[in-house]
Design a protein around this motif. Structure first.
Motif, PDB file in Angstrom:
ATOM      1  N   ARG A  61      74.202 157.531  14.064  1.00  0.00           N
ATOM      2  CA  ARG A  61      75.141 158.033  15.070  1.00  0.00           C
ATOM      3  C   ARG A  61      75.580 159.455  14.728  1.00  0.00           C
ATOM      4  O   ARG A  61      75.645 160.330  15.604  1.00  0.00           O
ATOM      5  CB  ARG A  61      76.353 157.110  15.150  1.00  0.00           C
ATOM      6  CG  ARG A  61      77.348 157.513  16.252  1.00  0.00           C
ATOM      7  CD  ARG A  61      78.565 156.604  16.256  1.00  0.00           C
ATOM      8  NE  ARG A  61      78.202 155.236  16.582  1.00  0.00           N
ATOM      9  CZ  ARG A  61      78.301 154.216  15.745  1.00  0.00           C
ATOM     10  NH1 ARG A  61      78.753 154.410  14.513  1.00  0.00           N
ATOM     11  NH2 ARG A  61      77.954 152.997  16.098  1.00  0.00           N
ATOM     12  N   LEU A  62      75.857 159.721  13.455  1.00  0.00           N
ATOM     13  CA  LEU A  62      76.285 161.058  13.045  1.00  0.00           C
ATOM     14  C   LEU A  62      75.159 162.066  13.222  1.00  0.00           C
ATOM     15  O   LEU A  62      75.393 163.202  13.669  1.00  0.00           O
ATOM     16  CB  LEU A  62      76.755 161.038  11.589  1.00  0.00           C
ATOM     17  CG  LEU A  62      77.229 162.378  11.018  1.00  0.00           C
ATOM     18  CD1 LEU A  62      78.343 162.986  11.866  1.00  0.00           C
ATOM     19  CD2 LEU A  62      77.689 162.212   9.571  1.00  0.00           C
ATOM     20  N   CYS A  63      73.934 161.674  12.903  1.00  0.00           N
ATOM     21  CA  CYS A  63      72.795 162.573  13.095  1.00  0.00           C
ATOM     22  C   CYS A  63      72.605 162.893  14.575  1.00  0.00           C
ATOM     23  O   CYS A  63      72.389 164.059  14.946  1.00  0.00           O
ATOM     24  CB  CYS A  63      71.532 161.938  12.528  1.00  0.00           C
ATOM     25  SG  CYS A  63      70.057 162.986  12.665  1.00  0.00           S
ATOM     26  N   ASP A  64      72.702 161.885  15.417  1.00  0.00           N
ATOM     27  CA  ASP A  64      72.564 162.083  16.863  1.00  0.00           C
ATOM     28  C   ASP A  64      73.621 163.059  17.372  1.00  0.00           C
ATOM     29  O   ASP A  64      73.334 163.985  18.138  1.00  0.00           O
ATOM     30  CB  ASP A  64      72.691 160.730  17.566  1.00  0.00           C
ATOM     31  CG  ASP A  64      72.596 160.842  19.072  1.00  0.00           C
ATOM     32  OD1 ASP A  64      71.572 161.349  19.569  1.00  0.00           O
ATOM     33  OD2 ASP A  64      73.551 160.433  19.755  1.00  0.00           O
ATOM     34  N   GLU A  65      74.849 162.875  16.906  1.00  0.00           N
ATOM     35  CA  GLU A  65      75.941 163.758  17.310  1.00  0.00           C
ATOM     36  C   GLU A  65      75.701 165.182  16.816  1.00  0.00           C
ATOM     37  O   GLU A  65      75.896 166.161  17.552  1.00  0.00           O
ATOM     38  CB  GLU A  65      77.261 163.235  16.748  1.00  0.00           C
ATOM     39  CG  GLU A  65      78.464 164.125  17.036  1.00  0.00           C
ATOM     40  CD  GLU A  65      79.705 163.676  16.288  1.00  0.00           C
ATOM     41  OE1 GLU A  65      80.540 164.536  15.964  1.00  0.00           O
ATOM     42  OE2 GLU A  65      79.829 162.457  16.018  1.00  0.00           O
TER      43      GLU A  65
END
Length: 375
Positions: A61-65
């Motif tokens: 999720r953090l990478c996507d963001e």
């Protein structure tokens, strides 16, 4: 052209059981702010985006963001590192190209650049020597042979172009220094590759080593944005701001935010607890090594009353103690997995591993590495 060179995010990694996701999110905020303030044309992420081949949901999720926020402001080129699963990191890469996020995980495409302004940007993902040896018909299985062939393909393409050339690579290049938090990538010998392999390119953005090393003006490591071992206590973390100019490369190191500083202490427990000189270390993550002749009782609890962020406790009696035994961490430091396994065989068989046993261990480790690279 202005590039921001970063690498080795290791999203999802913890630090001696301390969750680092909030600190990694703060680094993403810092990265986005830097891109905006410095008008960066392209962000280079040189591998090890994740800490493991199967990252946790929060890390994904953090990478996507992070990639979405960066793509709204600039172009991004990402390669796979030895911790990443090339297949998983590369999922949807063809679709992401249209959004300006260029994820390069296929070794067969190393000679196909991403054009950013007047620069051709070549992504060389981590090259597992055994996986590229046969497709590329290499004479030997080594990191040097794999990277040399990759750069041959880069130069062949670059020679037909007018653009300047930038390369991302994930490897251990001679001139940098390793820390305790990088995974060993040696293959039956040296894992290091000469910096001369990158001759002819305008800039080589390297990943793998966690320190910010300037191998040459044109060949550099950005290092990891956070410290992932106490051996990185003295590191200054951040990213390289790189300007490609007609007369060469201009650079500036942009320091990253530090969630909590590290320190190492060594001495007798009572001395450490009573010395006012250590007051500045009370808010740091600590690795403490006690040198008392006998192991003090409840040592960790007593230490944490003064130093609440003590994470690692070791014991090395002054003079070697009664038996002179070294700690486990001391015995395995800077030794490869194959050497440690060989020591285990020697321990349980009362004799060194035979040539056949070492060959079998080597084959087992190589099979695990290949399986992980294909995950």
């Amino acid at each position: 052209m202005r590039f921001l060179h970063t690498s080795d995010w290791h999203l999802g990694r913890s630090f001696h059981r301390e969750d680092l996701l909030a600190a990694q999110a703060a680094f993403v905020d810092h990265l986005v702010e830097t891109v905006t303030a410095e008008r960066v044309d392209c962000v280079l992420v040189s591998g090890d985006v994740y800490d493991r081949a199967l990252p946790g949901v929060d890390a994904v999720r953090l990478c996507d963001e992070a990639l979405a926020r960066l793509a709204a402001r600039t172009r991004v080129v990402v390669i796979a590192g030895n911790h990443d699963s090339a297949r998983r990191l590369g999922f949807g890469s063809a679709l992401m190209d249209a959004a300006g996020v260029h994820v390069r995980t296929d070794f067969a495409a190393v000679g196909e650049p991403v054009i950013v302004g007047d620069a051709a940007v070549y992504g060389i993902p981590y090259l597992e020597p055994e996986l590229v040896r046969h497709p590329w018909e290499l004479d030997e299985r080594s990191h040097a042979a794999a990277l040399t062939e990759a750069m041959r393909r880069v130069r062949e393409d670059a020679a037909a172009r007018a653009e300047r050339s930038v390369v991302l690579a994930h490897a251990f290049v001679t001139g940098g220094e390793s820390s305790e938090s990088e995974r060993d990538i040696s293959v039956g010998g040296s894992s290091q590759v000469s910096a001369s392999v990158f001759e002819g390119v305008d800039y080589a953005a390297l990943g793998h080593l966690h320190g910010a090393w300037r191998i040459t003006d044109r060949v550099r490591y950005s290092g990891s944005p956070l410290a992932y071992s106490f051996s990185e206590e003295k590191h200054v973390k951040g990213s390289w701001l790189i300007d490609l100019r007609e007369d060469g490369v201009a650079s500036e190191f942009v320091e990253a935010p530090v969630p909590r500083r590290l320190a190492r202490l060594k001495g007798r427990l009572d001395d450490l607890l009573g010395d006012p000189a250590h007051e500045a270390l009370e808010d740091r993550w600590l690795q403490v090594t006690l040198t008392d002749a006998r192991r003090p009782s409840a040592a960790m609890e007593r230490l944490r009353r003064r130093f609440p962020h003590t994470l690692v406790l070791g014991f090395e009696p002054a003079g070697g103690g009664t038996d002179g035994a070294r700690t486990w961490s001391g015995r395995v430091r800077e030794r490869s997995a194959l050497e440690i396994a060989g020591d285990f065989v020697a321990e349980v068989t009362d004799g060194p591993a035979t040539g056949a046993e070492r060959a079998l261990l080597h084959e087992a480790f190589e099979a695990c590495r290949r399986k992980e690279a294909l995950a």
